[in-house]
Scaffold this active site. Structure first.
Site, short mmCIF file in Angstrom:
data_model
loop_
_atom_site.label_atom_id
_atom_site.label_comp_id
_atom_site.label_asym_id
_atom_site.label_seq_id
_atom_site.Cartn_x
_atom_site.Cartn_y
_atom_site.Cartn_z
N HIS A 1 0.83 -1.21 0.00
CA HIS A 1 0.00 0.00 0.00
C HIS A 1 0.86 1.26 0.00
O HIS A 1 2.03 1.24 0.42
CB HIS A 1 -0.95 0.01 1.21
N GLU B 1 -2.89 -7.18 7.32
CA GLU B 1 -1.65 -6.92 8.05
C GLU B 1 -1.46 -7.92 9.18
O GLU B 1 -2.43 -8.53 9.69
CB GLU B 1 -1.69 -5.48 8.62
#
Length: 229
Positions: free
Chosen positions: A9, A84
């Site tokens: 990201h 994550e």
């Protein structure tokens, strides 16, 4: 088998504030991260994509949004297994503060033995991420053919753990891998072995310019760091 384009990201508000975000809600791209995401369609121009797969977290879906806007026929799939790492009690804390925690030394040198209090182990993180990639490889190949390419947007430690698996590296060595925000890593999977075609490619060499106060500790940036200033 399929070719996987792994995108970390874009730079987030947590990256710039030095916070280990983990799975905290509301962590968005900062101004630079939004600009990185906006440049992604141009960087991937001409590459046929069968699908886009994203972590469920906001910063990953924001990173893919310009690409999806540029390619309205590109389907988006949300994959929980590439979220994550669950850093548990470490989530939301300053990385500078965590550097003195005895667990940090284990995270750096013996990641396969590291487990975050109230969260998950790094071994479990890698296992779920690699399993997700294998499943998506099979699905993409079945639906689009063995030459198909797809993009997956995830997080620094997830990307590094997938790369380590592709290279046949033990998880204890994965901290030797570095991927900047919005970097592109490409792995071509075949029946016998994966091939790493790109690693952490941003097209920007500013991060190679010597810093005024270089970090000589040799420690990896947990969560992936903020990239070049």
């Amino acid at each position: 088998m399929a070719t996987l384009i792994l995108v970390r990201h874009g730079r987030s508000t947590a990256n710039t504030s030095g916070v280990l975000a983990g799975r905290m809600p509301g962590v968005a791209l900062d101004e630079r991260g939004a600009a990185q995401a906006a440049a992604l369609p141009g960087r991937l121009a001409g590459v046929p994509l069968a699908a886009a797969v994203s972590s469920p977290l906001q910063r990953c879906q924001e990173t893919l949004r310009p690409l999806l806007d540029a390619r309205p026929d590109l389907p988006l799939h949300v994959e929980e297994r590439i979220s994550e790492c669950d850093y548990g009690d470490w989530s939301g804390r300053k990385l500078a503060e965590l550097s003195d925690d005895p667990l940090m030394e284990v995270v750096q040198a013996h990641a396969s033995a590291a487990a975050f209090p109230g969260g998950e182990s790094m071994r479990a993180m890698q296992n779920r991420a690699v399993e997700a990639v294998r499943d998506w490889n099979a699905r993409i190949e079945a639906e689009h053919g063995e030459d198909a390419t797809y993009v997956m947007c995830s997080h620094g430690d997830i990307v590094k753990s997938i790369v380590a698996d592709a290279l046949g590296l033990h998880l204890d060595l994965f901290q030797r891998i570095h991927v900047d925000p919005c970097s592109v890593t490409v792995i071509r999977y075949t029946r016998l072995r994966p091939f790493l075609l790109r690693l952490g490619d941003t097209g920007d060499f500013a991060g190679l310019v010597p810093r005024e106060a270089p970090d000589s500790s040799g420690a990896a940036e947990v969560g992936g760091g903020a990239g070049a200033p």
